[in-house]
Design a protein around this motif. Structure first.
Motif, PDB file in Angstrom:
ATOM      1  N   GLY A 111      10.116   9.001 -10.753  1.00  0.00           N
ATOM      2  CA  GLY A 111       9.785   8.075  -9.680  1.00  0.00           C
ATOM      3  C   GLY A 111       9.179   6.803 -10.247  1.00  0.00           C
ATOM      4  O   GLY A 111       8.473   6.832 -11.264  1.00  0.00           O
ATOM      5  N   LEU A 112       9.465   5.685  -9.612  1.00  0.00           N
ATOM      6  CA  LEU A 112       8.945   4.387 -10.037  1.00  0.00           C
ATOM      7  C   LEU A 112       8.171   3.752  -8.891  1.00  0.00           C
ATOM      8  O   LEU A 112       8.467   4.004  -7.707  1.00  0.00           O
ATOM      9  N   GLU A 113       7.202   2.911  -9.224  1.00  0.00           N
ATOM     10  CA  GLU A 113       6.414   2.217  -8.199  1.00  0.00           C
ATOM     11  C   GLU A 113       6.130   0.778  -8.650  1.00  0.00           C
ATOM     12  O   GLU A 113       5.749   0.547  -9.803  1.00  0.00           O
ATOM     13  N   PHE A 114       6.316  -0.164  -7.727  1.00  0.00           N
ATOM     14  CA  PHE A 114       6.000  -1.566  -7.963  1.00  0.00           C
ATOM     15  C   PHE A 114       5.003  -2.013  -6.893  1.00  0.00           C
ATOM     16  O   PHE A 114       5.143  -1.664  -5.715  1.00  0.00           O
ATOM     17  N   ASP A 115       4.014  -2.788  -7.291  1.00  0.00           N
ATOM     18  CA  ASP A 115       3.022  -3.264  -6.332  1.00  0.00           C
ATOM     19  C   ASP A 115       2.636  -4.691  -6.686  1.00  0.00           C
ATOM     20  O   ASP A 115       2.294  -4.988  -7.834  1.00  0.00           O
ATOM     21  N   LEU A 116       2.696  -5.576  -5.685  1.00  0.00           N
ATOM     22  CA  LEU A 116       2.318  -6.980  -5.851  1.00  0.00           C
ATOM     23  C   LEU A 116       1.289  -7.307  -4.779  1.00  0.00           C
ATOM     24  O   LEU A 116       1.476  -6.960  -3.604  1.00  0.00           O
ATOM     25  N   SER A 117       0.183  -7.953  -5.160  1.00  0.00           N
ATOM     26  CA  SER A 117      -0.874  -8.220  -4.178  1.00  0.00           C
ATOM     27  C   SER A 117      -1.532  -9.566  -4.421  1.00  0.00           C
ATOM     28  O   SER A 117      -1.484 -10.117  -5.532  1.00  0.00           O
ATOM     29  N   TYR A 118      -2.154 -10.055  -3.347  1.00  0.00           N
ATOM     30  CA  TYR A 118      -2.887 -11.330  -3.385  1.00  0.00           C
ATOM     31  C   TYR A 118      -4.103 -11.185  -2.489  1.00  0.00           C
ATOM     32  O   TYR A 118      -4.025 -10.637  -1.378  1.00  0.00           O
ATOM     33  N   SER A 119      -5.243 -11.653  -2.987  1.00  0.00           N
ATOM     34  CA  SER A 119      -6.487 -11.598  -2.217  1.00  0.00           C
ATOM     35  C   SER A 119      -7.242 -12.894  -2.447  1.00  0.00           C
ATOM     36  O   SER A 119      -7.291 -13.395  -3.579  1.00  0.00           O
ATOM     37  N   ALA A 120      -7.841 -13.451  -1.383  1.00  0.00           N
ATOM     38  CA  ALA A 120      -8.562 -14.716  -1.510  1.00  0.00           C
ATOM     39  C   ALA A 120      -9.668 -14.798  -0.479  1.00  0.00           C
ATOM     40  O   ALA A 120      -9.591 -14.195   0.602  1.00  0.00           O
ATOM     41  N   VAL A 121     -10.719 -15.550  -0.837  1.00  0.00           N
ATOM     42  CA  VAL A 121     -11.831 -15.839   0.066  1.00  0.00           C
ATOM     43  C   VAL A 121     -12.192 -17.304  -0.066  1.00  0.00           C
ATOM     44  O   VAL A 121     -12.290 -17.836  -1.179  1.00  0.00           O
ATOM     45  N   ASP A 122     -12.368 -17.966   1.072  1.00  0.00           N
ATOM     46  CA  ASP A 122     -12.954 -19.306   1.121  1.00  0.00           C
ATOM     47  C   ASP A 122     -14.247 -19.203   1.919  1.00  0.00           C
ATOM     48  O   ASP A 122     -14.234 -18.749   3.070  1.00  0.00           O
ATOM     49  N   ARG A 123     -15.356 -19.628   1.315  1.00  0.00           N
ATOM     50  CA  ARG A 123     -16.662 -19.495   1.974  1.00  0.00           C
ATOM     51  C   ARG A 123     -17.410 -20.807   1.904  1.00  0.00           C
ATOM     52  O   ARG A 123     -17.445 -21.469   0.869  1.00  0.00           O
ATOM     53  N   LEU A 124     -18.030 -21.171   3.030  1.00  0.00           N
ATOM     54  CA  LEU A 124     -18.875 -22.361   3.084  1.00  0.00           C
ATOM     55  C   LEU A 124     -20.177 -21.995   3.771  1.00  0.00           C
ATOM     56  O   LEU A 124     -20.183 -21.501   4.898  1.00  0.00           O
ATOM     57  N   ASP A 125     -21.288 -22.247   3.099  1.00  0.00           N
ATOM     58  CA  ASP A 125     -22.612 -22.023   3.670  1.00  0.00           C
ATOM     59  C   ASP A 125     -23.241 -23.360   4.044  1.00  0.00           C
ATOM     60  O   ASP A 125     -22.956 -24.392   3.424  1.00  0.00           O
ATOM     61  N   THR A 126     -24.086 -23.325   5.037  1.00  0.00           N
ATOM     62  CA  THR A 126     -24.905 -24.483   5.396  1.00  0.00           C
ATOM     63  C   THR A 126     -26.348 -24.034   5.484  1.00  0.00           C
ATOM     64  O   THR A 126     -26.676 -23.102   6.219  1.00  0.00           O
ATOM     65  N   ASP A 127     -27.190 -24.691   4.702  1.00  0.00           N
ATOM     66  CA  ASP A 127     -28.630 -24.422   4.737  1.00  0.00           C
ATOM     67  C   ASP A 127     -29.305 -25.750   5.069  1.00  0.00           C
ATOM     68  O   ASP A 127     -29.458 -26.606   4.219  1.00  0.00           O
ATOM     69  N   LEU A 128     -29.675 -25.919   6.343  1.00  0.00           N
ATOM     70  CA  LEU A 128     -30.217 -27.182   6.841  1.00  0.00           C
ATOM     71  C   LEU A 128     -31.678 -26.993   7.211  1.00  0.00           C
ATOM     72  O   LEU A 128     -32.012 -26.179   8.066  1.00  0.00           O
TER      73      LEU A 128
END
Length: 946
Positions: A382-399
């Motif tokens: 048996g063979l297995e192929f896996d392709l993945s992508y993960s991303a985060v965009d984060r912006l904080d505000t400290d006023l």
């Protein structure tokens, strides 16, 4: 081979989907009946207990040492959040943020030592480092979680402490089309502590699962929408310096002597306070989708997509009081009280409070996509192929926004502030009315900060930071598996994976000044005033309130960007390219009549890491700096499960594991400045390299850091009851940590021309030439060092009531307790605590289910630990966190056949005893640095499944 691959992966999914919760344990009960018992009564178990038993069955069938959580039904995990469910597993503990469980420690090792996967794929993180903030993932969209405590060679993204694999629904595993809807109403016992904040919230979840084309195509779609308010009453102290009785005036002072004569020490005194009330609203929309295609026995394709938009909007209002550390003019009078070395009562005169109306927000978008294809050549391959992508965009505000009734320009009347110690900290009795808008002005009460451009002559009236993080990960994996018949090795799997991850951080910062450049104060327009904020828990009736964003929009503030070196040096990027090759043999045999299952194998992990950042000395940018390293590690592992008696197992595990350093430790940036207490106008004052008393010093990261390396050994003894889903287990582990990352090591540096430029810029041309030692300074940062060990024991059990007596049918108890100890010694004699390690962690859940009715009460507790929290200027810092005990409960009813079939109603209460989150001095719990109470929160809900 095809059978082997499918059964093995099915076991892991069952594990994920099976091991339900509450952490304690899960370990599988087989409810198989003996032949000849066909006429015995068959009890159908559903709901919470069904999930527990499914989880227990997973634990039992696993060759490795695992814990798991499984949903009771589609869209219904057993807790308010996935982090709370994880915190109930044996040896796992959660740290709370704003009252909710957020990050997880596994076996005493902090969040950065645990890897999080989504459907088997490594995920990026919204924080600055590797620790996953689990509140990014709606629990309603997960079907199960599998936690590996011992790694396998085929697990190419394993953590040193453990690996948490979050799983979503596989539509072809469902028997039929399913539509599930739920709605929950949420409220907090404190109500809305701040004007303009939300008092109530809601959660809405919908799932659609279906199968098409003769069950060869499956589709699962889910959406979860949440608006969840939290409230907090927070006491925060600057610290506790020693208080002395002045030998001349008799008043208290923080000076050890007056006019050359020693003063008498009295006791520790509160140096300053920054208490406030905060109101947060977590708004999150999560969407998950899975498309499965299995046209025949040879091909199986799965496509997963996940998206989460996360906003945490916070309002903080309170009064910052500089007290004993602000100078002799604010010393308390001679009428004070002392209790066992702590000054517990008295009054401060001439207090100039800084009224704070602050905003703290976080906005993050999480993306995850993966495609997996399994291809079975024949019955052996048996063979297995896996392709993945993960991303985060984060912006904080400290006023931050400042106002006051007294300031350096002399407006208003300084406060005479009485103080008295109580259980949660100090309470105050002010002499001025902080809720009176006629005496409150936008101003710089303490004269903090001046305009670097010179345009505004008034002081700084606020500050804004906008830190931003981007994290991106692409990964590919290929594997093959060969099945063997009539062999003690049932199959051999081998493969290779490659991942490329880049994390970037930047920060934009602004001073806030009044828009009139010559103004030192400004009355708050009446149309922008909000209802006063009560600070009763501090003894203060109230304070003037407004929305600082509204003031910015109204043009009352000018924002002046701060681009000095220490700001630009906060920007950095870290890149990791990792290639992992592995081979693993799976075992299914007997030894002297004892069934044995397991696996053994090896990984070869090659890493190419690099970082870019800026280096600054004071306001001088020295330019960009890049660094990195390449290395290869060989990681063997083995897991074996022996069924030494019927339903009794002994499991053994041994592995060499690694965990890469925190990303903020791997950054290339360095920042520092000129110490004008050493470099004085008249020359060097007390300069000493041996004591690190130098003119130039920087701190930062180290892009050449190698990973933490540990050799781990595990043993587990587990006995499962023949019927009823009960079990008892005891496990022990030892991690011999060969390589550790010491957080801060100091090196001597000749700063050369860069040092000359920085010093002459600060103290005038020619200073460095006249004082040549001034350019010999230090740089500090993390380095690889010796390690130590972590070890512990874990006990867990599930006892269904009907195992004890038929009269207790429907009742049950889940419980676990773990004890963990460590000794980390980076340098001889320097023993360091491990962040996230509580020596004692425990959980207990008592439940009852019968006839559609369900009720359960849970308590999770942990002893003191070193936690990472938000500190000065929204930076991260480590503090001692006091032990805590959190109680939750739930009651509900599910309707049976009839018009309401599939309808369930329930009521849930969290933090019922209003347990506080407290940091401070563990040797004297009165020396509280931060004390936060969140109140109990409640959810009332209804769900429907068709």
């Amino acid at each position: 081979m095809r059978k082997i691959i499918k059964s093995r992966r099915g076991m892991l999914m069952a594990t994920a989907a099976s091991s339900m919760v509450l952490g304690l344990a899960a370990a599988g009960a087989a409810t198989a009946q003996d032949e000849g018992e066909d006429d015995a009564e068959v009890i159908t178990v559903t709901g919470f207990r069904s999930a527990i038993e499914s989880a227990i069955d997973t634990k039992r069938e696993s060759a490795s040492i695992v814990e798991a959580i499984s949903a009771e039904d589609i869209g219904k995990l057993p807790d308010n959040s996935i982090a709370e469910s994880l915190a109930r597993l044996p040896g796992l503990a959660a740290q709370r943020l704003r009252g909710r469980a957020q990050v997880i420690s596994v076996r005493g090792l902090g969040p950065d030592f645990t890897t999080a996967l989504l459907n088997g794929r490594e995920q990026v993180t919204a924080g600055d480092n590797r620790g996953v903030e689990f509140d990014q993932y709606p629990s309603e969209l997960l079907s199960s979680v599998l936690v590996y405590k011992t790694p396998e060679a085929s697990l190419t993204s394993a953590g040193l402490a453990g690996t948490a694999d979050l799983r979503t629904i596989r539509p072809l595993d469902q028997d039929e089309r399913t539509i599930s809807l739920s709605a929950r109403y949420e409220w907090n016992e404190y109500g809305a502590l701040n004007a303009g904040s939300a008092e109530n919230g809601h959660r809405l979840t919908g799932f659609y699962v279906d199968q098409f084309a003769d069950d060869t195509v499956g589709l699962a779609l889910g959406v979860a929408i949440q608006s969840s308010p939290t409230q907090a009453e927070r006491w925060n102290a600057w610290g506790y310096p020693m208080g002395y009785e002045d030998n001349q005036s008799g008043l208290l002072t923080t000076a050890g002597e007056t006019n050359g004569m020693p003063n008498d020490p009295v006791g520790l005194i509160i140096g300053g306070a920054k208490p406030y009330v905060s109101s947060n609203e977590l708004e999150r929309t999560g969407v998950v989708g899975t498309l499965e295609f299995r046209p025949n026995d040879r091909h199986h394709t799965t496509i997963d997509a996940f998206y989460s938009h996360f906003e945490d909007n916070g309002i903080l209002r309170g009064i910052e009081f500089p007290l004993a550390w602000s100078g002799a003019s604010t010393n308390p009078t001679s009428s004070y009280g002392v209790d066992d070395g702590l000054i517990t009562s008295g009054s401060f005169g001439n207090v100039i409070g800084v009224m704070r109306n602050d905003i703290r927000t976080r906005e993050a978008d999480v993306y995850s996509f993966g495609i997996n294809h399994e291809f079975f050549l024949n019955d052996q391959w048996g063979l297995e192929f896996d392709l993945s992508y993960s991303a985060v965009d984060r912006l904080d505000t400290d006023l931050e926004s400042y106002a006051g009734v007294a300031n350096t320009q002399g407006y208003g009347t300084p406060d005479t502030l009485g103080f008295m110690y109580e259980d949660q900290g100090f309470v105050f009795s002010p002499s001025v009315d902080y809720a009176d808008p006629s005496i409150v002005r936008l101003t710089s009460p303490q004269g903090w900060g001046s305009d670097p451009t010179g345009v505004h002559t008034g002081g700084q009236v606020g500050f804004r930071k906008l830190p931003q993080t981007e994290d991106e990960l692409m990964a590919f994996r290929f594997s093959a598996e060969r099945d063997f018949q009539d062999s003690w090795i049932s199959s051999v799997e081998f493969g290779i994976s490659y991942s490329d991850r880049e994390k970037n951080k930047d920060s934009v910062e602004h001073f806030l000044f009044l828009s009139d450049p010559a103004a030192t104060e400004l009355e708050i327009p009446s149309n922008l005033l909000l209802a006063p904020t009560a600070l009763d828990f501090l003894g203060i009736p109230g304070m003037v309130s407004y929305d600082p964003n509204a003031l910015i929009a109204a043009g009352l503030y000018d924002l002046v960007e701060l681009r000095v070196g220490d700001v630009t040096a906060k920007a950095w990027s870290v890149n990791e390219a990792i290639t992992t090759a592995y081979v693993q043999a799976n075992v299914d045999t007997e030894m002297h009549g004892v069934p044995v299952r397991g696996n053994f194998g090896i990984q070869v992990v090659s890493t190419d890491q690099s970082s870019d950042g800026a280096v600054s000395l004071g306001n001088i940018e020295l330019g960009a700096y890049s660094g990195g390293d390449e290395y290869t590690e060989v990681l063997p592992s083995a897991n074996f499960s022996f069924e030494v008696a019927e339903n009794t197992f002994v499991r053994l595990g041994a592995a060499r594991t690694l965990m890469r350093a925190r990303m903020d430790q791997m950054r290339a940036s360095q920042q520092g400045g000129v110490n004008t207490q050493v470099c004085e106008a008249g020359g060097l004052n007390g300069y000493s390299l041996e004591n690190s008393r130098v003119c130039l010093a920087t701190g930062g990261g180290n892009p050449s850091l190698r990973p933490y390396i540990a050799n781990s050994y595990d043993i587990s003894f587990e006995h499962y009851f023949a019927d009823g889903g009960g079990y008892v287990a005891i496990a022990a582990f030892h991690k011999d940590i060969e390589d550790w990352v010491d957080g801060s090591t100091t090196f001597i540096v000749d700063w050369g021309q860069a040092g000359i430029t920085a010093i002459d810029n600060e103290l005038g041309a020619g200073y460095a030439a006249a004082n040549p030692d001034s350019i010999i300074g230090t740089a500090s940062g993390p380095t690889n060092s010796d390690g130590g060990w972590v070890q512990g024991v874990e006990f867990s059990t599930h006892i269904p009531g009907d195992v004890i007596s038929p009269a207790l049918e429907g009742f049950g108890v889940l419980a676990s307790f773990s004890y963990t100890d460590s000794e980390i010694e980076p340098q001889p004699g320097n023993i360091q605590p491990i962040a996230g390690l509580s020596e004692r962690v425990g959980n207990i859940t008592v439940y009852y289910e019968n006839g559609g009715f369900e009720a359960r009460v849970s308590n999770r507790w942990r002893s003191d630990f070193l936690g990472e929290v938000t500190g000065f200027g929204a930076g991260r810092e480590f503090r001692d966190v006091f032990g805590e005990s959190v109680v939750d409960a739930q009651i509900g009813y599910e309707f049976g056949p009839g018009r309401l079939d599939g309808v369930r109603v329930y009521l849930q209460g969290n933090n019922l005893t209003d347990e506080a989150f407290v940091t401070g001095n563990s040797d004297d719990e009165r020396l509280v640095q931060d004390h936060q109470r969140y109140g109990a929160s409640y959810l009332a809900g209804v769900s429907w499944r068709y």
